[in-house]
Design a protein around this motif. Structure first.
Motif, PDB file in Angstrom:
ATOM      1  N   HIS A  84       0.835  -1.215   0.000  1.00  0.00           N
ATOM      2  CA  HIS A  84       0.000   0.000   0.000  1.00  0.00           C
ATOM      3  C   HIS A  84       0.865   1.258   0.000  1.00  0.00           C
ATOM      4  O   HIS A  84       0.483   2.274  -0.587  1.00  0.00           O
ATOM      5  N   ILE A 111      -5.936   2.810  -1.536  1.00  0.00           N
ATOM      6  CA  ILE A 111      -7.076   2.779  -0.619  1.00  0.00           C
ATOM      7  C   ILE A 111      -7.567   1.348  -0.427  1.00  0.00           C
ATOM      8  O   ILE A 111      -7.785   0.894   0.705  1.00  0.00           O
ATOM      9  N   THR A 112      -7.707   0.630  -1.521  1.00  0.00           N
ATOM     10  CA  THR A 112      -8.175  -0.761  -1.459  1.00  0.00           C
ATOM     11  C   THR A 112      -7.207  -1.640  -0.684  1.00  0.00           C
ATOM     12  O   THR A 112      -7.616  -2.412   0.194  1.00  0.00           O
ATOM     13  N   SER A 114      -4.809  -0.737   1.481  1.00  0.00           N
ATOM     14  CA  SER A 114      -4.740  -0.332   2.892  1.00  0.00           C
ATOM     15  C   SER A 114      -5.925  -0.892   3.657  1.00  0.00           C
ATOM     16  O   SER A 114      -5.780  -1.390   4.776  1.00  0.00           O
ATOM     17  N   SER A 115      -7.086  -0.825   3.047  1.00  0.00           N
ATOM     18  CA  SER A 115      -8.305  -1.326   3.683  1.00  0.00           C
ATOM     19  C   SER A 115      -8.234  -2.836   3.863  1.00  0.00           C
ATOM     20  O   SER A 115      -8.504  -3.356   4.948  1.00  0.00           O
ATOM     21  N   ASP A 122      -3.326   4.543   7.202  1.00  0.00           N
ATOM     22  CA  ASP A 122      -2.806   4.756   5.856  1.00  0.00           C
ATOM     23  C   ASP A 122      -3.935   4.874   4.828  1.00  0.00           C
ATOM     24  O   ASP A 122      -3.799   5.581   3.831  1.00  0.00           O
ATOM     25  N   ARG A 123      -5.042   4.199   5.077  1.00  0.00           N
ATOM     26  CA  ARG A 123      -6.219   4.390   4.215  1.00  0.00           C
ATOM     27  C   ARG A 123      -6.721   5.824   4.349  1.00  0.00           C
ATOM     28  O   ARG A 123      -7.057   6.468   3.353  1.00  0.00           O
ATOM     29  N   HIS A 127      -6.833   8.513   1.270  1.00  0.00           N
ATOM     30  CA  HIS A 127      -8.033   9.284   0.930  1.00  0.00           C
ATOM     31  C   HIS A 127      -7.738  10.785   0.982  1.00  0.00           C
ATOM     32  O   HIS A 127      -8.182  11.543   0.105  1.00  0.00           O
ATOM     33  N   HIS A 146     -13.484  11.893  -1.211  1.00  0.00           N
ATOM     34  CA  HIS A 146     -12.291  11.353  -0.545  1.00  0.00           C
ATOM     35  C   HIS A 146     -12.015  12.036   0.795  1.00  0.00           C
ATOM     36  O   HIS A 146     -11.554  11.368   1.724  1.00  0.00           O
ATOM     37  N   SER A 150     -11.779  10.111   4.260  1.00  0.00           N
ATOM     38  CA  SER A 150     -10.617  10.316   5.115  1.00  0.00           C
ATOM     39  C   SER A 150     -11.043  10.649   6.544  1.00  0.00           C
ATOM     40  O   SER A 150     -10.519  10.086   7.504  1.00  0.00           O
ATOM     41  N   CYS A 153     -12.272   7.570   8.313  1.00  0.00           N
ATOM     42  CA  CYS A 153     -11.163   6.690   8.704  1.00  0.00           C
ATOM     43  C   CYS A 153     -10.419   7.237   9.914  1.00  0.00           C
ATOM     44  O   CYS A 153     -10.113   6.493  10.858  1.00  0.00           O
TER      45      CYS A 153
END
Length: 167
Positions: A84, A111-112, A114-115, A122-123, A127, A146, A150, A153
């Motif tokens: 990531h 994003i994907t 990190s998730s 980090d996600r 974002h 985004h 963010s 998150c």
């Protein structure tokens, strides 16, 4: 301290700290700390290059490339916890080089990944960086999307002060 500068997007201060510190990887005892420091160093160089021109821009980009190569090596050797990071750095490198399609693809992959791998902070960062990119492109829809992601998150991560700053 580097983490704080990046967290609050103080890119020049981050680069100044990295340059003043020299190659601290020789003295860091934890693999996680070395990996995280290296990622933050590369990100700081890329962001500083984006706001620079001429010789300074080339120098920042060169430093970023050198640091990114370390992370690529770790990924190639099987460290899945840096994938990531590479997507985030690839996105910012694409932004620097004006490659919009690559930037969008890399932000989405960051994003994907990190998730999927449980890196909530980090996600949130991915974002946040994607939001800044889209807003700079004049795309308020995706920029706002985004930044809202963010904030969610960061909220979930427990970082309410950062959420307040993003309001």
């Amino acid at each position: 301290k580097l983490e704080v500068f990046v967290f609050f997007q103080q890119w020049q201060e981050a680069v100044d700290l990295v340059q003043k510190a020299g190659n601290v990887r020789l003295f860091l005892s934890s693999t996680f700390v070395v990996v995280r420091y290296t990622f933050l160093e590369a990100l700081a160089y890329l962001k500083a290059a984006q706001s620079s021109s001429g010789w300074k821009k080339r120098q920042m980009k060169k430093c970023a490339h050198k640091t990114i190569q370390l992370i690529r090596g770790w990924a190639k050797n099987g460290n899945v916890n840096v994938v990531h990071y590479l997507y985030i750095l690839d996105a910012e490198l694409a932004v620097l080089n004006g490659k919009n399609k690559k930037a969008k693809e890399s932000f989405n992959a960051a994003i994907t990944t990190s998730s999927r791998n449980g890196f909530l902070h980090d996600r949130a960062l991915a974002h946040e960086l994607a939001s800044a990119y889209f807003k700079a492109q004049g795309d308020d829809y995706w920029g706002n999307y985004h930044i809202e992601c963010s904030k969610r998150c960061y909220q979930e991560w427990g970082c309410n002060k950062k959420v307040e700053l993003l309001m």
